[in-house]
Design an enzyme around this catalytic site. Structure first.
Site, mmCIF file in Angstrom:
data_model
loop_
_atom_site.group_PDB
_atom_site.id
_atom_site.type_symbol
_atom_site.label_atom_id
_atom_site.label_comp_id
_atom_site.label_asym_id
_atom_site.label_seq_id
_atom_site.Cartn_x
_atom_site.Cartn_y
_atom_site.Cartn_z
ATOM 1 N N LYS A 1 -58.771 106.983 100.068
ATOM 2 C CA LYS A 1 -60.174 107.303 100.345
ATOM 3 C C LYS A 1 -61.005 106.024 100.378
ATOM 4 O O LYS A 1 -60.956 105.214 99.460
ATOM 5 C CB LYS A 1 -60.701 108.246 99.252
ATOM 6 C CG LYS A 1 -62.142 108.683 99.475
ATOM 7 C CD LYS A 1 -62.608 109.649 98.421
ATOM 8 C CE LYS A 1 -63.287 108.988 97.257
ATOM 9 N NZ LYS A 1 -64.576 108.417 97.525
ATOM 10 N N LYS B 1 -70.004 110.591 103.333
ATOM 11 C CA LYS B 1 -71.036 111.489 102.778
ATOM 12 C C LYS B 1 -72.278 111.552 103.655
ATOM 13 O O LYS B 1 -73.391 111.217 103.232
ATOM 14 C CB LYS B 1 -71.410 111.067 101.360
ATOM 15 C CG LYS B 1 -70.303 111.240 100.346
ATOM 16 C CD LYS B 1 -70.842 111.334 98.935
ATOM 17 C CE LYS B 1 -69.766 111.561 97.919
ATOM 18 N NZ LYS B 1 -68.847 110.425 97.740
HETATM 19 O O1 C5P Z 1 -63.542 106.229 89.846
HETATM 20 P P1 C5P Z 1 -63.644 107.700 90.005
HETATM 21 O O2 C5P Z 1 -62.338 108.425 89.781
HETATM 22 O O3 C5P Z 1 -64.817 108.309 89.237
HETATM 23 O O4 C5P Z 1 -63.966 107.885 91.562
HETATM 24 C C1 C5P Z 1 -64.315 109.103 92.134
HETATM 25 C C2 C5P Z 1 -64.491 108.909 93.607
HETATM 26 O O5 C5P Z 1 -64.814 110.167 94.191
HETATM 27 C C3 C5P Z 1 -65.604 107.943 93.994
HETATM 28 O O6 C5P Z 1 -65.155 107.241 95.129
HETATM 29 C C4 C5P Z 1 -66.774 108.847 94.352
HETATM 30 O O7 C5P Z 1 -67.578 108.281 95.366
HETATM 31 C C5 C5P Z 1 -66.059 110.099 94.866
HETATM 32 N N1 C5P Z 1 -66.796 111.361 94.729
HETATM 33 C C6 C5P Z 1 -67.228 111.866 93.528
HETATM 34 N N2 C5P Z 1 -67.924 113.038 93.466
HETATM 35 C C7 C5P Z 1 -68.167 113.743 94.561
HETATM 36 C C8 C5P Z 1 -67.715 113.254 95.796
HETATM 37 C C9 C5P Z 1 -67.007 112.063 95.839
HETATM 38 O O8 C5P Z 1 -66.974 111.238 92.502
HETATM 39 N N3 C5P Z 1 -68.776 114.910 94.491
#
Ligand code: C5P
Length: 224
Positions: free
Chosen positions: A35, A63
């Site tokens: 991602k 997004k």
């Molecule tokens: O580091 P971490 O596991 O918290 O990363 C989560 C990823 O998922 C980040 O790239 C964040 O932008 C993405 N994300 C999120 N919540 C959402 C959509 C996407 O944390 N609702």
């Protein structure tokens, strides 16, 4: 717990780091996709690097959240990348979702419900008067009406989403330890799959520190 799949969030501006993440998270036990969010996409060489990746499942976490015409144009602008998954906020509205879906072609359009960094208190601050679970369920209904291909929610809302949305469910907010960082609605990989996630999204728990060891821990958490 069949068909478990993982998206690794490559939240960095460094090509070297992305190459390392990809190299150290190859597995024949589980399907892994990568991602890329605004950070990598907007970095100097990010877009061009993504255009050259071969034989990997690519998730562009852009997004989108704009008027229908701008969302449509943004999707057309990344067509050449042949991305597998692309995100748009469900709150963009039904018209934008439907128009975005029309131009997506083979790219799966994922609706983002409510960010996993928000809780009921933050929703009140923004001005929503529905509870988190009710809001996410409502967003899932809208995503189904727009015929989106997948939805992002936290692992805690899967049961509400499943009532309204029958396609793929993707859940960030995954932690291997108690370090929540900025996330509010989190759980372990195993629990997220037990709740019914098709894909989990995991970033810092894998990419901070020793990637190889973290990835091993992840597999152990899922399969133990
Ligand atoms: O580091 P971490 O596991 O918290 O990363 C989560 C990823 O998922 C980040 O790239 C964040 O932008 C993405 N994300 C999120 N919540 C959402 C959509 C996407 O944390 N609702």
């Amino acid at each position: 717990m069949k068909n478990k799949k993982i998206f690794i969030a490559c939240d960095t501006t460094s090509i070297k780091k992305v190459k390392k993440i990809i190299r150290e998270t190859q597995s024949n036990k589980i399907k892994v996709g990568y991602k890329f969010g605004l950070e990598f996409f907007n970095s100097k060489k990010g877009r061009s690097f993504i255009s050259k990746i071969k034989n990997k499942i690519i998730f562009a976490d852009l997004k989108l959240f704009d008027i229908p015409n701008t969302c449509v144009s943004a999707i057309k602008a990344v067509k050449d990348l042949k991305i597998n998954y692309l995100t748009i906020h469900v709150s963009t509205g039904l018209k934008a979702l439907k128009e975005a879906k029309k131009v997506c072609g083979k790219t799966k359009l994922i609706g983002v419900t409510t960010l996993t960094s928000l809780d009921n208190k933050s929703l009140k601050e923004i001005g929503y008067n529905k509870s988190l679970n009710k809001l996410v369920e409502h967003q899932a209904k809208l995503a189904a009406r727009a015929n989106l291909d997948a939805l992002v929610c936290s692992p805690h809302e899967i049961k509400y989403v499943k009532k309204r949305f029958k396609k793929e469910i993707i859940t960030p907010g995954i932690r291997l330890n108690s370090k929540n960082n900025d996330q509010k609605r989190v759980t372990t990989p195993k629990k997220a799959f037990q709740n019914g996630s098709d894909w989990i999204v995991i970033g810092r728990s894998i990419t901070s520190g020793n990637i190889k060891n973290n990835f091993k821990k992840l597999l152990m958490n899922i399969y133990k």
